[in-house]
Design an enzyme around this catalytic site. Structure first.
Site, PDB file in Angstrom:
ATOM      1  N   CYS A   1       2.863   0.913  -5.699  1.00  0.00           N
ATOM      2  CA  CYS A   1       3.221   2.316  -5.853  1.00  0.00           C
ATOM      3  C   CYS A   1       4.744   2.489  -5.914  1.00  0.00           C
ATOM      4  O   CYS A   1       5.365   2.111  -6.898  1.00  0.00           O
ATOM      5  CB  CYS A   1       2.579   3.166  -4.757  1.00  0.00           C
ATOM      6  SG  CYS A   1       2.616   4.946  -5.110  1.00  0.00           S
TER       7      CYS A   1
ATOM      8  N   HIS B   1      -3.003   2.173  -5.159  1.00  0.00           N
ATOM      9  CA  HIS B   1      -2.980   1.722  -3.765  1.00  0.00           C
ATOM     10  C   HIS B   1      -4.189   0.843  -3.456  1.00  0.00           C
ATOM     11  O   HIS B   1      -5.185   1.314  -2.900  1.00  0.00           O
ATOM     12  CB  HIS B   1      -2.962   2.929  -2.815  1.00  0.00           C
ATOM     13  CG  HIS B   1      -1.619   3.548  -2.654  1.00  0.00           C
ATOM     14  ND1 HIS B   1      -0.637   3.022  -1.833  1.00  0.00           N
ATOM     15  CD2 HIS B   1      -1.079   4.654  -3.220  1.00  0.00           C
ATOM     16  CE1 HIS B   1       0.448   3.774  -1.895  1.00  0.00           C
ATOM     17  NE2 HIS B   1       0.210   4.770  -2.730  1.00  0.00           N
TER      18      HIS B   1
ATOM     19  N   GLU C   1      -4.407  -1.175  -1.146  1.00  0.00           N
ATOM     20  CA  GLU C   1      -4.491  -1.354   0.300  1.00  0.00           C
ATOM     21  C   GLU C   1      -5.129  -0.172   1.008  1.00  0.00           C
ATOM     22  O   GLU C   1      -5.354  -0.214   2.233  1.00  0.00           O
ATOM     23  CB  GLU C   1      -3.081  -1.619   0.871  1.00  0.00           C
ATOM     24  CG  GLU C   1      -2.216  -0.394   1.119  1.00  0.00           C
ATOM     25  CD  GLU C   1      -1.557   0.187  -0.113  1.00  0.00           C
ATOM     26  OE1 GLU C   1      -0.474   0.789   0.060  1.00  0.00           O
ATOM     27  OE2 GLU C   1      -2.119   0.100  -1.221  1.00  0.00           O
TER      28      GLU C   1
END
Length: 247
Positions: A123, A222, A224
């Protein structure tokens, strides 16, 4: 880089922006949760990981951390200060900036590329990489296309991404189409030196970059996030692990 004879596992340097001074405590907590997810994934991928806040470390401190690291991951977070890419000082949706952190992270990126240290950007990390290598940013996406408006407790947007099937990143991730989670109001504009755009959202937003000569891969989304699908984060960390120089 780390002496592999003195360490059983390679060291991943996980670089956040700042540990203090944010105007939005909820956003700060969200970023810490995302970083915690990265650290867990790094452990599972076979790394020892150390987390550093760029603002506190400064340029010299961050470069010193790089000297002992085998790979780097730049996390998401705040807007990159527009002074570093000759952007407009004011723009819609401008978020808080941390110029000292930007300066340190850009120095880190340049050194990592020069030294061929495997590097992953997520990001904001991808946007920072692009600026560090001479590119610029789209300062505000029309209509907040990749941020869910009015829902500060869940700003992620689910959408599709297509990768260039001939790209190194597609090979590393094992596919050329993904359902991802994003939360950003800025995007990569003019590409920095040595970078290639290799993935796009349906609206044309650049969703991934790779370097044409160095082991560097970035995604705008994202992987994660707790709600992310698939194994993209694990695959990115595996790519970095595979590129770690042997002892």
């Amino acid at each position: 880089m780390t002496d592999m004879t003195r360490a059983s596992r390679p060291l991943l340097l996980v670089v956040d922006v700042s540990d203090e001074g944010r105007d939005d405590p909820a956003f700060h907590a969200e970023l810490r949760a995302l970083t915690a997810s990265v650290l867990r994934a790094a452990d599972e991928a076979g790394f020892d990981a150390t987390r550093v806040a760029a603002e506190a470390a400064g340029v010299e401190g961050l470069l010193a951390e790089l000297e002992r690291a085998d790979a780097v991951l730049l996390t998401g977070g705040d807007d990159v200060d527009p002074v570093f890419y000759d952007g407009q000082a004011e723009y819609p949706g401008r978020a808080q900036t941390f110029p000292a952190a930007d300066r340190a992270q850009m120095a880190l990126v340049v050194r990592a590329v020069e030294a061929r240290v495997p590097t992953v950007g997520i990001c904001r990390g991808m946007q920072l990489v692009n600026v560090a290598l001479g590119g610029d940013l789209v300062q505000h996406l029309p209509g907040d296309a990749h941020v869910r408006a009015g829902a500060p407790d869940d700003s992620m947007v689910d959408h599709d991404v297509r990768l260039d099937p001939a790209s190194d990143l597609a090979a590393r991730l094992g596919g050329d189409a993904f359902d991802v989670r994003s939360s950003h109001h800025q995007a990569v504009g003019r590409l920095g030196g040595g970078l290639a755009a290799v993935a796009w959202a349906d609206d044309g937003t650049v969703e991934a970059l790779e370097h044409t000569a160095a082991p560097l891969w970035c995604v705008q989304w994202h992987p994660e996030d707790a709600g992310a699908r698939g194994d993209v984060l694990s695959d990115l960390l595996a790519a970095a692990r595979d590129e770690v120089a042997p002892a």
